[in-house]
Write a protein that holds these residues in place. Structure first.
Motif, PDB file in Angstrom:
ATOM      1  N   PHE A 463       4.903 -11.720  -1.688  1.00  0.00           N
ATOM      2  CA  PHE A 463       5.709 -10.756  -1.146  1.00  0.00           C
ATOM      3  C   PHE A 463       6.165  -9.863  -2.131  1.00  0.00           C
ATOM      4  O   PHE A 463       7.450  -9.117  -2.232  1.00  0.00           O
ATOM      5  N   THR A 464       6.762 -10.762  -3.179  1.00  0.00           N
ATOM      6  CA  THR A 464       7.032 -10.520  -4.564  1.00  0.00           C
ATOM      7  C   THR A 464       6.768  -9.375  -5.064  1.00  0.00           C
ATOM      8  O   THR A 464       7.192  -7.869  -5.439  1.00  0.00           O
ATOM      9  N   VAL A 465       5.489  -8.984  -5.195  1.00  0.00           N
ATOM     10  CA  VAL A 465       4.646  -7.956  -5.545  1.00  0.00           C
ATOM     11  C   VAL A 465       5.304  -6.438  -4.898  1.00  0.00           C
ATOM     12  O   VAL A 465       5.131  -5.119  -5.104  1.00  0.00           O
ATOM     13  N   ALA A 466       5.084  -6.970  -3.397  1.00  0.00           N
ATOM     14  CA  ALA A 466       5.385  -6.043  -2.279  1.00  0.00           C
ATOM     15  C   ALA A 466       6.886  -5.284  -2.386  1.00  0.00           C
ATOM     16  O   ALA A 466       7.168  -4.452  -2.010  1.00  0.00           O
ATOM     17  N   SER A 467       7.428  -6.179  -2.650  1.00  0.00           N
ATOM     18  CA  SER A 467       9.061  -5.590  -3.064  1.00  0.00           C
ATOM     19  C   SER A 467       9.075  -4.767  -4.321  1.00  0.00           C
ATOM     20  O   SER A 467      10.058  -4.080  -4.340  1.00  0.00           O
ATOM     21  N   ALA A 468       8.757  -5.440  -5.709  1.00  0.00           N
ATOM     22  CA  ALA A 468       8.212  -4.301  -6.508  1.00  0.00           C
ATOM     23  C   ALA A 468       7.692  -2.656  -6.288  1.00  0.00           C
ATOM     24  O   ALA A 468       7.978  -2.415  -6.505  1.00  0.00           O
ATOM     25  N   VAL A 469       6.189  -3.035  -5.439  1.00  0.00           N
ATOM     26  CA  VAL A 469       6.141  -1.881  -5.371  1.00  0.00           C
ATOM     27  C   VAL A 469       7.026  -0.473  -4.872  1.00  0.00           C
ATOM     28  O   VAL A 469       6.539  -0.054  -4.285  1.00  0.00           O
ATOM     29  N   SER A 470       7.766  -0.990  -3.731  1.00  0.00           N
ATOM     30  CA  SER A 470       8.794  -0.898  -2.843  1.00  0.00           C
ATOM     31  C   SER A 470       9.623   0.043  -3.190  1.00  0.00           C
ATOM     32  O   SER A 470       9.952   1.101  -3.196  1.00  0.00           O
ATOM     33  N   ARG A 471       9.774  -0.275  -4.848  1.00  0.00           N
ATOM     34  CA  ARG A 471      10.572   0.029  -5.782  1.00  0.00           C
ATOM     35  C   ARG A 471      10.561   1.659  -6.483  1.00  0.00           C
ATOM     36  O   ARG A 471      11.560   2.030  -7.553  1.00  0.00           O
ATOM     37  N   TRP A 472       9.290   1.900  -6.009  1.00  0.00           N
ATOM     38  CA  TRP A 472       8.474   2.418  -7.076  1.00  0.00           C
ATOM     39  C   TRP A 472       9.441   3.903  -6.128  1.00  0.00           C
ATOM     40  O   TRP A 472       9.613   3.958  -5.531  1.00  0.00           O
ATOM     41  N   PRO A 473       8.782   5.132  -7.296  1.00  0.00           N
ATOM     42  CA  PRO A 473       9.588   6.518  -6.318  1.00  0.00           C
ATOM     43  C   PRO A 473       8.054   6.993  -5.761  1.00  0.00           C
ATOM     44  O   PRO A 473       6.875   6.690  -5.515  1.00  0.00           O
ATOM     45  N   ARG A 474       8.677   7.487  -4.715  1.00  0.00           N
ATOM     46  CA  ARG A 474       7.754   8.114  -3.411  1.00  0.00           C
ATOM     47  C   ARG A 474       6.779   8.230  -3.668  1.00  0.00           C
ATOM     48  O   ARG A 474       6.756   9.412  -4.171  1.00  0.00           O
ATOM     49  N   GLY A 475       5.528   8.470  -3.394  1.00  0.00           N
ATOM     50  CA  GLY A 475       4.835   8.575  -3.411  1.00  0.00           C
ATOM     51  C   GLY A 475       3.337   8.704  -4.990  1.00  0.00           C
ATOM     52  O   GLY A 475       2.243   8.879  -5.300  1.00  0.00           O
ATOM     53  N   ALA A 476       4.435   7.760  -5.620  1.00  0.00           N
ATOM     54  CA  ALA A 476       3.436   7.270  -7.073  1.00  0.00           C
ATOM     55  C   ALA A 476       3.036   5.954  -6.632  1.00  0.00           C
ATOM     56  O   ALA A 476       1.929   6.114  -8.116  1.00  0.00           O
ATOM     57  N   VAL A 477       2.857   5.213  -5.968  1.00  0.00           N
ATOM     58  CA  VAL A 477       1.785   4.020  -6.160  1.00  0.00           C
ATOM     59  C   VAL A 477       1.494   4.195  -4.350  1.00  0.00           C
ATOM     60  O   VAL A 477       1.595   3.992  -3.622  1.00  0.00           O
ATOM     61  N   ARG A 478       0.211   3.454  -4.192  1.00  0.00           N
ATOM     62  CA  ARG A 478      -0.398   2.397  -3.341  1.00  0.00           C
ATOM     63  C   ARG A 478      -0.798   1.219  -4.131  1.00  0.00           C
ATOM     64  O   ARG A 478      -1.655   0.907  -4.560  1.00  0.00           O
ATOM     65  N   GLY A 479      -0.266   0.260  -2.584  1.00  0.00           N
ATOM     66  CA  GLY A 479      -0.569  -1.112  -2.812  1.00  0.00           C
ATOM     67  C   GLY A 479      -1.949  -1.868  -2.045  1.00  0.00           C
ATOM     68  O   GLY A 479      -2.501  -0.930  -0.989  1.00  0.00           O
ATOM     69  N   VAL A 480      -2.167  -2.706  -3.085  1.00  0.00           N
ATOM     70  CA  VAL A 480      -3.834  -2.560  -2.475  1.00  0.00           C
ATOM     71  C   VAL A 480      -4.426  -4.234  -2.201  1.00  0.00           C
ATOM     72  O   VAL A 480      -4.246  -4.699  -3.514  1.00  0.00           O
ATOM     73  N   ARG A 481      -4.042  -4.778  -1.614  1.00  0.00           N
ATOM     74  CA  ARG A 481      -4.503  -6.607  -1.176  1.00  0.00           C
ATOM     75  C   ARG A 481      -6.295  -6.676  -1.009  1.00  0.00           C
ATOM     76  O   ARG A 481      -7.086  -5.819  -0.404  1.00  0.00           O
ATOM     77  N   VAL A 482      -6.682  -7.146  -2.425  1.00  0.00           N
ATOM     78  CA  VAL A 482      -8.065  -7.371  -2.378  1.00  0.00           C
ATOM     79  C   VAL A 482      -8.452  -8.809  -2.191  1.00  0.00           C
ATOM     80  O   VAL A 482      -7.903  -9.675  -2.672  1.00  0.00           O
ATOM     81  N   LEU A 483      -8.969  -8.771  -0.975  1.00  0.00           N
ATOM     82  CA  LEU A 483      -9.290 -10.048  -0.224  1.00  0.00           C
ATOM     83  C   LEU A 483     -10.036 -10.330  -0.737  1.00  0.00           C
ATOM     84  O   LEU A 483     -11.983 -10.035  -0.687  1.00  0.00           O
ATOM     85  N   ALA A 484     -10.729 -12.065  -0.780  1.00  0.00           N
ATOM     86  CA  ALA A 484     -12.262 -12.540  -1.051  1.00  0.00           C
ATOM     87  C   ALA A 484     -13.044 -12.720   0.251  1.00  0.00           C
ATOM     88  O   ALA A 484     -12.318 -12.330   1.234  1.00  0.00           O
ATOM     89  N   ALA A 485     -14.356 -12.634   0.080  1.00  0.00           N
ATOM     90  CA  ALA A 485     -15.306 -13.173   1.031  1.00  0.00           C
ATOM     91  C   ALA A 485     -14.550 -13.366   2.257  1.00  0.00           C
ATOM     92  O   ALA A 485     -14.669 -14.445   2.084  1.00  0.00           O
ATOM     93  N   GLY A 486     -14.567 -12.749   3.649  1.00  0.00           N
ATOM     94  CA  GLY A 486     -14.512 -14.106   4.842  1.00  0.00           C
ATOM     95  C   GLY A 486     -13.444 -13.972   4.796  1.00  0.00           C
ATOM     96  O   GLY A 486     -12.920 -15.025   5.717  1.00  0.00           O
ATOM     97  N   GLN A 487     -12.007 -13.136   4.495  1.00  0.00           N
ATOM     98  CA  GLN A 487     -11.049 -13.918   4.084  1.00  0.00           C
ATOM     99  C   GLN A 487      -9.841 -13.050   4.789  1.00  0.00           C
ATOM    100  O   GLN A 487     -10.704 -12.007   4.948  1.00  0.00           O
ATOM    101  N   SER A 488      -8.721 -13.146   5.732  1.00  0.00           N
ATOM    102  CA  SER A 488      -8.376 -12.547   6.519  1.00  0.00           C
ATOM    103  C   SER A 488      -6.494 -12.192   6.008  1.00  0.00           C
ATOM    104  O   SER A 488      -6.417 -13.234   4.869  1.00  0.00           O
ATOM    105  N   ALA A 489      -6.726 -11.668   6.516  1.00  0.00           N
ATOM    106  CA  ALA A 489      -4.742 -11.329   6.498  1.00  0.00           C
ATOM    107  C   ALA A 489      -3.659 -10.795   7.019  1.00  0.00           C
ATOM    108  O   ALA A 489      -4.090  -9.593   7.896  1.00  0.00           O
ATOM    109  N   GLU A 490      -2.533 -10.746   6.936  1.00  0.00           N
ATOM    110  CA  GLU A 490      -1.717 -10.329   7.995  1.00  0.00           C
ATOM    111  C   GLU A 490      -0.810  -9.725   6.643  1.00  0.00           C
ATOM    112  O   GLU A 490      -0.172 -10.309   5.506  1.00  0.00           O
ATOM    113  N   GLY A 491       0.263  -8.708   7.641  1.00  0.00           N
ATOM    114  CA  GLY A 491       1.349  -8.123   6.392  1.00  0.00           C
ATOM    115  C   GLY A 491       0.486  -7.931   5.713  1.00  0.00           C
ATOM    116  O   GLY A 491       0.590  -8.106   3.897  1.00  0.00           O
ATOM    117  N   ARG A 492      -0.123  -6.506   5.753  1.00  0.00           N
ATOM    118  CA  ARG A 492      -1.064  -5.788   4.508  1.00  0.00           C
ATOM    119  C   ARG A 492      -0.225  -4.987   3.710  1.00  0.00           C
ATOM    120  O   ARG A 492       0.885  -4.494   3.815  1.00  0.00           O
TER     121      ARG A 492
END
Length: 546
Positions: A463-492
């Motif tokens: 959540f801390t990372v996602a909040s920090a990414v949201s403060r970047w200028p529009r279009g200047a960044v993409r956030g990507v969560r890298v899951l370990a094999a077999g892991q699932s995630a909510e709130g990408r």
């Protein structure tokens, strides 16, 4: 109605074309001009190194480029003299390197520069750009917030027309005799080997030479090389050192070259066709003291010239353009301060200095081998390629806009040295076998945005990372969560990929305590900008965007 160009690029070789492509992919209007009335012909700089292939992969046109290239690693045949027909030795130019998930394009390819530039121009056109031929930058004058440029256009009848116009930024990719560099007052330090000269060109060989080899003859104090691979069918590239003295000033006709070949080599069973291009040069090793002043910059041959030995020049020019391109795009669109552009000189000066050191050392080895005749040529150290010349180790270590992980070493060596593991300032490796938003990490990287890769961690850290990414200028960044094999995630976090084969975690998360978050920020040029925990996202943003 199209936007007026905010960047004028003077010169339409590989550096200028790649800069234009990088800016257009970032939404920056560009005008690119070339003083010649026709596009350049000839094979010229034909070797394309591994790091350049990675950048082309990220830019999105690598498959077409590879399709037009010769991907076979050549062997060189050495011939006995006199006679010139007996093969005395066969040596590799470079050893084959097995591709890996982290480095999928480790071997160089060969392509005529004429074809290379045609591919870049087609891609430029797809992005809405076009090279203006017969259009020359004569003078410019810059001010704090713009640059006035004096341009002369010459039509097909030879009639000139003058244009005075204003642009936001000017970049000179206008070659060794750069108008931009000279008028900007940059020094061009180094030397020219006045006593040496090299004839280069393209010639058709109708019969007599196997196209699967590079062919070398070593007459006394000279060297003749014919290498397959030009735009023409059955075309070979010429490199001839130590030819007639008057060729320093005037290049030979096709018939004069053929007769010189027959005379020096002593065999007439090789049948030659047309010679569409030929030139002569004296090796020079020079570079600027800085890559720009104010709103005006130089890149490619306008900033550095070199011995072609080692195949680094064109590749360095492309890397200049990509380094400058993403930074200029952020500044030109108002998302980053102009001080970001100071890092262009800071990062490229040590790389080019190291490049000149490497290529000059290879040049001197080659000159010594030529002086030694056939015996000297048996030392493949003067001719073998690979290793550092792949440019996978070219880095921005020590740059003021990279943020190293706390407690990590800066990495050994200089501007051409690879680091162990993922470190700030070094190339970001690829990783295949992904599922989700991309099949490979290189599909996520590109010139228009940073990529924040997030490995592991709990919900609070993410959540801390996602909040920090949201403060970047529009279009200047993409956030990507890298899951370990077999892991699932909510709130990408912007996007998610599953590391199904484990290559991404092996390359990027090694050394991080189990369960703790690891954040790696990859710059638009494929260099790691920051490595660390969740807090590096804000710290790095402030370095780039103020």
């Amino acid at each position: 109605m199209s936007q007026p160009p905010s960047v004028l690029i003077a010169g339409a070789g590989p550096a200028g074309l790649i800069l234009a492509i990088t800016l257009l992919k970032s939404g920056v209007p560009v005008r690119i001009i070339n003083k010649e009335s026709t596009h350049r012909i000839g094979s010229r700089g034909a070797g394309v190194q591994a790091r350049t292939l990675e950048l082309y992969d990220m830019l999105g046109f690598l498959p077409e480029f590879i399709k037009a290239s010769d991907t076979a690693l050549p062997m060189r045949r050495m011939y006995a003299l006199p006679g010139g027909s007996e093969v005395v030795k066969v040596l590799p130019i470079a050893e084959y390197v097995e591709p890996t998930p982290a480095a999928p394009h480790p071997n160089p390819v060969s392509i005529s520069q004429e074809v290379h530039e045609e591919i870049l121009r087609r891609y430029l056109t797809e992005l809405g750009g076009e090279v203006e031929l017969g259009t020359e930058l004569r003078t410019f004058k810059q001010f704090p917030d713009h640059v006035w440029v004096h341009i002369v256009k010459t039509d097909s009848a030879g009639v000139e027309s003058t244009e005075i116009t204003k642009v936001d930024w000017l970049v000179g990719t206008d070659g060794v005799h750069s108008v931009v560099r000279k008028q900007l007052g940059l020094t061009f330090l180094g030397e020219t080997k006045e006593e040496q000269h090299v004839l280069v060109g393209d010639i058709v060989v109708e019969e007599g030479l196997d196209r699967d080899f590079w062919h070398y003859w070593m007459p006394p104090s000279s060297m003749m090389v014919l290498r397959p691979g030009t735009k023409e069918a059955n075309g070979f590239r010429i490199a001839y050192t130590g030819g007639p003295e008057h060729w320093k000033e005037t290049v030979p006709t096709r018939d004069e070259f053929v007769e010189e070949f027959y005379r020096v080599i002593g065999r007439r069973d090789i049948k030659f066709g047309a010679m569409p291009w030929v030139s002569s040069f004296k090796p020079s090793m020079r570079m600027v003291d800085k890559f720009g002043v104010g709103r005006v910059f130089v890149a490619g041959d306008a900033a550095h010239c070199h011995s072609p030995t080692g195949g680094q020049g064109l590749n360095s020019s492309v890397q200049d353009a990509v380094n400058l391109g993403w930074k200029l795009a952020l500044v030109a669109t108002g998302r980053a301060p102009a001080t970001l552009l100071d890092s262009y000189s800071e990062e490229r000066l040590p790389v080019i200095a190291e490049m000149l050191k490497l290529t000059t050392a290879l040049h001197e080895k080659t000159v010594a081998a030529v002086a030694g005749g056939g015996a000297g040529a048996q030392d493949n150290g003067a001719f073998a390629r690979g290793g550092a010349l792949s440019m996978l180790g070219v880095n921005a270590r020590g740059s003021g806009i990279v943020l190293a992980e706390a407690g990590s070493a800066a990495g050994a060596g200089g501007a051409y040295a690879e680091a162990a593991g993922v470190r700030a300032g070094y190339r970001a490796p690829d990783a295949s076998g992904l599922g989700g938003a991309a099949a490979r990490l290189f599909e996520l990287f590109g010139p228009a945005a940073h990529t924040v890769l997030v490995f592991g961690g709990d919900d609070d850290a993410r959540f801390t990372v996602a909040s920090a990414v949201s403060r970047w200028p529009r279009g200047a960044v993409r956030g990507v969560r890298v899951l370990a094999a077999g892991q699932s995630a909510e709130g990408r976090l912007g996007g998610v990929v599953e590391d199904r084969e484990g290559h991404a975690y092996a390359a990027y998360a090694g050394g991080a305590p189990e369960g703790e978050i690891r954040v790696v920020i990859v710059r638009p040029d494929g260099i790691v900008g920051a490595v660390g925990s969740a807090e590096v996202v804000d710290r790095y943003r402030k370095l780039i965007f103020g």
